[in-house]
Design a protein around this motif. Structure first.
Motif, PDB file in Angstrom:
ATOM      1  N   GLY A  20       0.805  -1.211   0.000  1.00  0.00           N
ATOM      2  CA  GLY A  20       0.000   0.000   0.000  1.00  0.00           C
ATOM      3  C   GLY A  20       0.840   1.263   0.000  1.00  0.00           C
ATOM      4  O   GLY A  20       0.420   2.304  -0.517  1.00  0.00           O
ATOM      5  N   SER A  21       2.036   1.191   0.543  1.00  0.00           N
ATOM      6  CA  SER A  21       2.892   2.377   0.575  1.00  0.00           C
ATOM      7  C   SER A  21       3.634   2.591  -0.745  1.00  0.00           C
ATOM      8  O   SER A  21       4.200   3.655  -0.959  1.00  0.00           O
ATOM      9  N   HIS A  22       3.628   1.597  -1.630  1.00  0.00           N
ATOM     10  CA  HIS A  22       4.348   1.719  -2.895  1.00  0.00           C
ATOM     11  C   HIS A  22       3.441   2.069  -4.072  1.00  0.00           C
ATOM     12  O   HIS A  22       3.941   2.269  -5.174  1.00  0.00           O
ATOM     13  N   ILE A  23       2.142   2.161  -3.838  1.00  0.00           N
ATOM     14  CA  ILE A  23       1.208   2.464  -4.922  1.00  0.00           C
ATOM     15  C   ILE A  23       0.968   3.966  -4.957  1.00  0.00           C
ATOM     16  O   ILE A  23       0.757   4.599  -3.926  1.00  0.00           O
ATOM     17  N   LYS A  24       0.978   4.530  -6.154  1.00  0.00           N
ATOM     18  CA  LYS A  24       0.855   5.979  -6.287  1.00  0.00           C
ATOM     19  C   LYS A  24      -0.590   6.470  -6.185  1.00  0.00           C
ATOM     20  O   LYS A  24      -0.827   7.581  -5.758  1.00  0.00           O
ATOM     21  N   SER A  29      -4.307   2.800  -2.708  1.00  0.00           N
ATOM     22  CA  SER A  29      -3.431   2.670  -1.550  1.00  0.00           C
ATOM     23  C   SER A  29      -4.250   2.539  -0.266  1.00  0.00           C
ATOM     24  O   SER A  29      -3.930   1.718   0.595  1.00  0.00           O
ATOM     25  N   TYR A  33      -4.331  -0.573   2.345  1.00  0.00           N
ATOM     26  CA  TYR A  33      -4.127  -0.403   3.788  1.00  0.00           C
ATOM     27  C   TYR A  33      -5.278  -1.020   4.577  1.00  0.00           C
ATOM     28  O   TYR A  33      -5.072  -1.659   5.602  1.00  0.00           O
TER      29      TYR A  33
END
Length: 50
Positions: A20-24, A29, A33
């Motif tokens: 979730g932290s790597h999706i723009k 995201s 999460y």
């Protein structure tokens, strides 16, 4: 069997939280999460002694 299910749900939850932290996209995201948090909490509920 119960331990295997708990471990799989926990690992999937952690993977969703980390990805979730790597999706723009902010919307996707947040969905990742939410799924990750739900997976980790569900694994902790399954592991909780009854």
């Amino acid at each position: 069997m119960n331990f295997l299910i708990m471990a799989v749900i926990f690992v999937l939850g952690i993977i969703f939280l980390m990805s979730g932290s790597h999706i723009k996209s902010a919307f996707i995201s947040k969905i990742f999460y939410f799924i990750g948090t739900f997976g980790v909490i569900l694994a902790m509920y399954i592991a909780w002694p009854k």
